[in-house]
Design an enzyme around this catalytic site. Structure first.
Site, PDB file in Angstrom:
ATOM      1  N   LYS A  52      54.350   9.095  52.460  1.00 26.57           N
ATOM      2  CA  LYS A  52      53.469   8.273  52.877  1.00 26.57           C
ATOM      3  C   LYS A  52      54.658   7.726  54.064  1.00 26.57           C
ATOM      4  O   LYS A  52      54.618   7.292  55.210  1.00 26.57           O
ATOM      5  CB  LYS A  52      53.057   7.277  52.479  1.00 26.57           C
ATOM      6  CG  LYS A  52      51.900   7.344  51.673  1.00 26.57           C
ATOM      7  CD  LYS A  52      51.367   6.552  50.395  1.00 26.57           C
ATOM      8  CE  LYS A  52      50.888   6.925  49.353  1.00 26.57           C
ATOM      9  NZ  LYS A  52      49.855   5.782  49.090  1.00 26.57           N
ATOM     10  N   GLN A  96      51.613   0.954  45.609  1.00 23.90           N
ATOM     11  CA  GLN A  96      51.520   2.609  45.105  1.00 23.90           C
ATOM     12  C   GLN A  96      51.216   2.371  43.396  1.00 23.90           C
ATOM     13  O   GLN A  96      51.301   1.318  42.470  1.00 23.90           O
ATOM     14  CB  GLN A  96      52.893   3.253  44.838  1.00 23.90           C
ATOM     15  CG  GLN A  96      53.167   4.733  44.203  1.00 23.90           C
ATOM     16  CD  GLN A  96      52.012   5.406  45.338  1.00 23.90           C
ATOM     17  OE1 GLN A  96      51.286   4.700  46.669  1.00 23.90           O
ATOM     18  NE2 GLN A  96      51.357   6.347  45.153  1.00 23.90           N
ATOM     19  N   ASP A 119      45.186   0.835  51.648  1.00 27.12           N
ATOM     20  CA  ASP A 119      44.403   1.857  51.005  1.00 27.12           C
ATOM     21  C   ASP A 119      43.465   1.362  50.424  1.00 27.12           C
ATOM     22  O   ASP A 119      42.133   2.486  49.469  1.00 27.12           O
ATOM     23  CB  ASP A 119      45.110   1.189  49.561  1.00 27.12           C
ATOM     24  CG  ASP A 119      45.986   2.285  49.327  1.00 27.12           C
ATOM     25  OD1 ASP A 119      45.871   3.127  49.272  1.00 27.12           O
ATOM     26  OD2 ASP A 119      47.057   1.243  48.286  1.00 27.12           O
TER      27      ASP A 119
END
Ligand code: GUN
Length: 293
Positions: A52, A96, A119
């Site tokens: 990412k 994460q 997200d």
């Protein structure tokens, strides 16, 4: 049979974003800034977060990686998120997953400002998705939609079978495919660990989305001739012949199923790169709305 090349499709999305970012910079505007929070030393999480951050560099975004030890307190993580929520220089925040057991993912996700929830996991964001209102779409389902769009694969009126009901993939995927947006209007069946006759249901699918995390689960006898197969699986399997000590396996028995499919994603190189491209698009959007306010 055509391979759905996620690397190629993701590259074209990132190339387009790179031009848009260059345009922002040329006009003296702020470029998008993504902050990723990584807790502990989970090998797979390290790899994903690394990818990412690298993608941010590629498209010209700012990125910051905040790392915490496995033992960090929930209080400290929440305090950090609240600071990032207030920071006007930060456009997107992602934590994460999975998290250590002592930290509640629900609490952490709910703490993120929905305007920075790139997200797409916040309850507000998911609520909007369900209602068909504009929102951030979780990166994996969004990446799959972008893949279908890239290869002009029609979903309208077709039977899509989603295997897996996770909050990150299966559930939002089923909402998007059954919605009235572009790349929706499908008839959707969600299968999970309690589904009876899964094999028979799957064999009626025009589109199969396999997102259960069981290597090779979807076999040739479960697939209709000409079906579109999207494999979301990314399980690490020990393999001493590899330098890394493991190989990545999808949820689909690729060699056999590809003989029957019209389109199929490889693993790796299918859905994975699209997920990253989708996150980049969400981060760009989080920043772009500021420029139009
Ligand atoms: N863990 C597995 N997939 C994801 C994802 O898309 N986002 C985050 N933050 N964690 C994940």
């Amino acid at each position: 049979m055509q391979i759905l090349n996620g690397k190629e499709a993701a590259q074209s999305i990132k190339d387009a974003l790179k031009l848009e970012v260059a345009q922002l910079a040329a006009n003296g505007k702020e470029v998008p800034h993504l902050v990723a929070i990584l807790i502990g030393n989970n090998g797979a999480s390290e790899t994903y977060v690394g990818a990412k951050v690298k993608a941010c560099e590629e498209v010209g975004f700012k990125s910051t990686l905040i790392r915490f030890e496995e033992t960090v307190s929930a209080f400290k993580v929440l305090e950090t998120i609240r600071d990032l929520n207030r920071d006007p220089d930060v456009d997107g925040i992602l934590v994460q997953l999975p998290l250590p057991e002592h930290i509640s993912a629900d609490e952490v996700i709910t703490c993120i400002d929905p305007a920075k929830d790139v997200d797409g996991f916040h309850p507000n964001t998911i609520g909007k998705l369900v209602l068909g209102q504009p929102s951030f779409i979780p990166a994996t389902p969004y990446g799959i939609i972008l893949m279908l769009e890239h290869y002009k694969i029609e979903t309208k009126g077709r039977h899509a079978v989603v295997i897996g009901r996770s909050n990150i993939v299966g559930r939002p995927m089923s909402i998007l495919l059954s919605g009235s947006g572009s790349y929706g209007n499908a008839t959707v069946t969600i299968c999970h660990s309690h589904t009876q006759n899964l094999k028979e249901i799957c064999a009626t699918a025009d589109i199969v989305i396999a997102a259960l995390g069981r290597p090779g689960f979807v076999t040739e006898d479960m697939v209709k001739e000409g079906a579109v197969i999207i494999d979301v699986g990314i399980t690490r399997i020990a393999d001493e012949t590899r330098k890394s000590g493991y190989r990545i396996s999808g949820d689909v028995d690729f060699p056999a199923v590809s003989q029957k499919a019209s389109f199929i994603t490889p693993v790796p190189g299918g859905v994975g790169p699209m997920t990253i491209a989708a996150l980049m698009k969400n981060t760009f959007k989080a920043c772009a709305v500021k420029h139009y306010e």
